[in-house]
Scaffold this motif. Structure first.
Motif, PDB file in Angstrom:
ATOM      1  N   CYS A  98     -15.095   1.680  -0.177  1.00 22.84           N
ATOM      2  CA  CYS A  98     -14.308   0.848   0.734  1.00 22.84           C
ATOM      3  C   CYS A  98     -14.851   0.850   2.162  1.00 22.84           C
ATOM      4  O   CYS A  98     -14.392   0.066   3.001  1.00 22.84           O
ATOM      5  CB  CYS A  98     -12.871   1.345   0.766  1.00 22.84           C
ATOM      6  SG  CYS A  98     -12.108   1.520  -0.858  1.00 22.84           S
TER       7      CYS A  98
ATOM      8  N   GLN B  56     -13.090   7.243  -0.824  1.00 24.11           N
ATOM      9  CA  GLN B  56     -13.006   5.916  -0.213  1.00 24.11           C
ATOM     10  C   GLN B  56     -14.376   5.294   0.055  1.00 24.11           C
ATOM     11  O   GLN B  56     -14.463   4.210   0.629  1.00 24.11           O
ATOM     12  CB  GLN B  56     -12.215   5.996   1.098  1.00 24.11           C
ATOM     13  CG  GLN B  56     -10.750   6.327   0.932  1.00 24.11           C
ATOM     14  CD  GLN B  56      -9.970   5.153   0.385  1.00 24.11           C
ATOM     15  OE1 GLN B  56     -10.001   4.062   0.928  1.00 24.11           O
ATOM     16  NE2 GLN B  56      -9.272   5.377  -0.716  1.00 24.11           N
TER      17      GLN B  56
ATOM     18  N   THR C 123      -8.338   2.537  -4.738  1.00 25.79           N
ATOM     19  CA  THR C 123      -7.491   1.657  -3.951  1.00 25.79           C
ATOM     20  C   THR C 123      -7.902   1.815  -2.502  1.00 25.79           C
ATOM     21  O   THR C 123      -7.787   2.902  -1.938  1.00 25.79           O
ATOM     22  CB  THR C 123      -6.000   2.031  -4.120  1.00 25.79           C
ATOM     23  OG1 THR C 123      -5.662   1.935  -5.494  1.00 25.79           O
ATOM     24  CG2 THR C 123      -5.115   1.127  -3.302  1.00 25.79           C
ATOM     25  N   CYS C 124      -8.437   0.749  -1.931  1.00 31.00           N
ATOM     26  CA  CYS C 124      -8.894   0.810  -0.545  1.00 31.00           C
ATOM     27  C   CYS C 124      -7.689   0.846   0.384  1.00 31.00           C
ATOM     28  O   CYS C 124      -6.920  -0.114   0.463  1.00 31.00           O
ATOM     29  CB  CYS C 124      -9.781  -0.391  -0.223  1.00 31.00           C
ATOM     30  SG  CYS C 124     -11.350  -0.351  -1.098  1.00 31.00           S
ATOM     31  N   SER C 125      -7.537   1.945   1.049  1.00 34.30           N
ATOM     32  CA  SER C 125      -6.434   2.135   1.982  1.00 34.30           C
ATOM     33  C   SER C 125      -6.934   3.015   3.120  1.00 34.30           C
ATOM     34  O   SER C 125      -7.142   4.214   2.929  1.00 34.30           O
ATOM     35  CB  SER C 125      -5.252   2.783   1.282  1.00 34.30           C
ATOM     36  OG  SER C 125      -4.247   3.091   2.228  1.00 34.30           O
ATOM     37  N   PRO C 126      -7.138   2.432   4.303  1.00 39.36           N
ATOM     38  CA  PRO C 126      -7.651   3.234   5.414  1.00 39.36           C
ATOM     39  C   PRO C 126      -6.747   4.400   5.780  1.00 39.36           C
ATOM     40  O   PRO C 126      -7.214   5.388   6.343  1.00 39.36           O
ATOM     41  CB  PRO C 126      -7.774   2.239   6.560  1.00 39.36           C
ATOM     42  CG  PRO C 126      -7.066   1.015   6.148  1.00 39.36           C
ATOM     43  CD  PRO C 126      -6.903   1.047   4.670  1.00 39.36           C
ATOM     44  N   THR C 127      -5.465   4.342   5.428  1.00 38.92           N
ATOM     45  CA  THR C 127      -4.582   5.470   5.720  1.00 38.92           C
ATOM     46  C   THR C 127      -4.988   6.709   4.933  1.00 38.92           C
ATOM     47  O   THR C 127      -4.616   7.820   5.314  1.00 38.92           O
ATOM     48  CB  THR C 127      -3.108   5.123   5.412  1.00 38.92           C
ATOM     49  OG1 THR C 127      -2.993   4.760   4.040  1.00 38.92           O
ATOM     50  CG2 THR C 127      -2.615   3.995   6.298  1.00 38.92           C
ATOM     51  N   GLN C 128      -5.766   6.520   3.851  1.00 41.55           N
ATOM     52  CA  GLN C 128      -6.268   7.657   3.083  1.00 41.55           C
ATOM     53  C   GLN C 128      -7.200   8.524   3.926  1.00 41.55           C
ATOM     54  O   GLN C 128      -7.435   9.684   3.610  1.00 41.55           O
ATOM     55  CB  GLN C 128      -6.998   7.176   1.829  1.00 41.55           C
ATOM     56  CG  GLN C 128      -6.108   6.513   0.820  1.00 41.55           C
ATOM     57  CD  GLN C 128      -5.155   7.518   0.183  1.00 41.55           C
ATOM     58  OE1 GLN C 128      -5.549   8.580  -0.253  1.00 41.55           O
ATOM     59  NE2 GLN C 128      -3.890   7.156   0.147  1.00 41.55           N
TER      60      GLN C 128
ATOM     61  N   LYS D 101     -11.583  12.745   0.833  1.00 40.32           N
ATOM     62  CA  LYS D 101     -11.073  11.387   1.013  1.00 40.32           C
ATOM     63  C   LYS D 101     -12.202  10.422   1.370  1.00 40.32           C
ATOM     64  O   LYS D 101     -12.208   9.271   0.918  1.00 40.32           O
ATOM     65  CB  LYS D 101      -9.978  11.342   2.082  1.00 40.32           C
ATOM     66  CG  LYS D 101      -8.698  12.011   1.655  1.00 40.32           C
ATOM     67  CD  LYS D 101      -8.098  11.302   0.455  1.00 40.32           C
ATOM     68  CE  LYS D 101      -6.796  11.915   0.020  1.00 40.32           C
ATOM     69  NZ  LYS D 101      -6.201  11.208  -1.117  1.00 40.32           N
TER      70      LYS D 101
ATOM     71  N   SER E  51      -6.652   9.351   7.037  1.00 40.24           N
ATOM     72  CA  SER E  51      -5.914   9.910   8.177  1.00 40.24           C
ATOM     73  C   SER E  51      -6.252  11.377   8.416  1.00 40.24           C
ATOM     74  O   SER E  51      -6.190  11.855   9.549  1.00 40.24           O
ATOM     75  CB  SER E  51      -4.412   9.728   7.989  1.00 40.24           C
ATOM     76  OG  SER E  51      -3.972  10.417   6.842  1.00 40.24           O
TER      77      SER E  51
ATOM     78  N   ASN F 248     -13.687  -4.743   9.268  1.00 41.12           N
ATOM     79  CA  ASN F 248     -12.346  -5.035   9.771  1.00 41.12           C
ATOM     80  C   ASN F 248     -12.333  -4.792  11.283  1.00 41.12           C
ATOM     81  O   ASN F 248     -12.552  -3.667  11.738  1.00 41.12           O
ATOM     82  CB  ASN F 248     -11.334  -4.131   9.073  1.00 41.12           C
ATOM     83  CG  ASN F 248      -9.917  -4.375   9.518  1.00 41.12           C
ATOM     84  OD1 ASN F 248      -9.635  -4.655  10.675  1.00 41.12           O
ATOM     85  ND2 ASN F 248      -8.995  -4.240   8.595  1.00 41.12           N
TER      86      ASN F 248
ATOM     87  N   TYR G 170     -13.990  -1.458   5.633  1.00 38.59           N
ATOM     88  CA  TYR G 170     -13.380  -0.935   6.848  1.00 38.59           C
ATOM     89  C   TYR G 170     -14.226  -1.256   8.077  1.00 38.59           C
ATOM     90  O   TYR G 170     -13.697  -1.599   9.136  1.00 38.59           O
ATOM     91  CB  TYR G 170     -13.170   0.579   6.759  1.00 38.59           C
ATOM     92  CG  TYR G 170     -12.282   1.035   5.627  1.00 38.59           C
ATOM     93  CD1 TYR G 170     -11.377   0.182   5.013  1.00 38.59           C
ATOM     94  CD2 TYR G 170     -12.365   2.327   5.150  1.00 38.59           C
ATOM     95  CE1 TYR G 170     -10.571   0.608   3.971  1.00 38.59           C
ATOM     96  CE2 TYR G 170     -11.552   2.774   4.113  1.00 38.59           C
ATOM     97  CZ  TYR G 170     -10.659   1.907   3.533  1.00 38.59           C
ATOM     98  OH  TYR G 170      -9.870   2.339   2.503  1.00 38.59           O
TER      99      TYR G 170
END
Length: 93
Positions: free
Chosen positions: A60, A57, A27-32, A53, A34, A67, A64
């Motif tokens: 992904c 990631q 699951t692409c989530s930039p908060t991962q 992480k 952090s 973006n 990122y």
């Protein structure tokens, strides 16, 4: 005896193939990422959590970089250094 051996080998191959096909989607989530902020924004080495992480990631990272809100953090020399230190080559998008 030979038929049992063949049946066991066939079963093992089927089980191994089933294991290979069962993979969890990322699951692409930039908060991962952090846990990597301090390493990216300073000269601190990345933590083990950060490295795990980044590896998780990895599929992904191009998303990122593309973006506009994240690009300024991801596409920096420190981010490249962190990725390299973690053994994850920076993506060529």
């Amino acid at each position: 005896m030979k038929a049992t051996y063949i049946a066991v080998c066939t079963l093992l191959v089927v089980l191994l193939l089933a294991q290979v096909q069962v993979s969890t989607a990322v699951t692409c989530s930039p908060t991962q990422l952090s846990s990597c902020v301090s390493a990216i924004t300073s000269s601190q080495p990345p933590s083990q959590l950060c490295c795990s992480k980044i590896k998780e990631q990895k599929p992904c990272l191009c998303q990122y970089v593309k973006n506009p809100n994240l690009k300024k953090f991801i596409n920096t020399p420190n981010a490249r250094k962190v990725a390299s230190t973690c053994g994850t080559p920076f993506p060529k998008c």
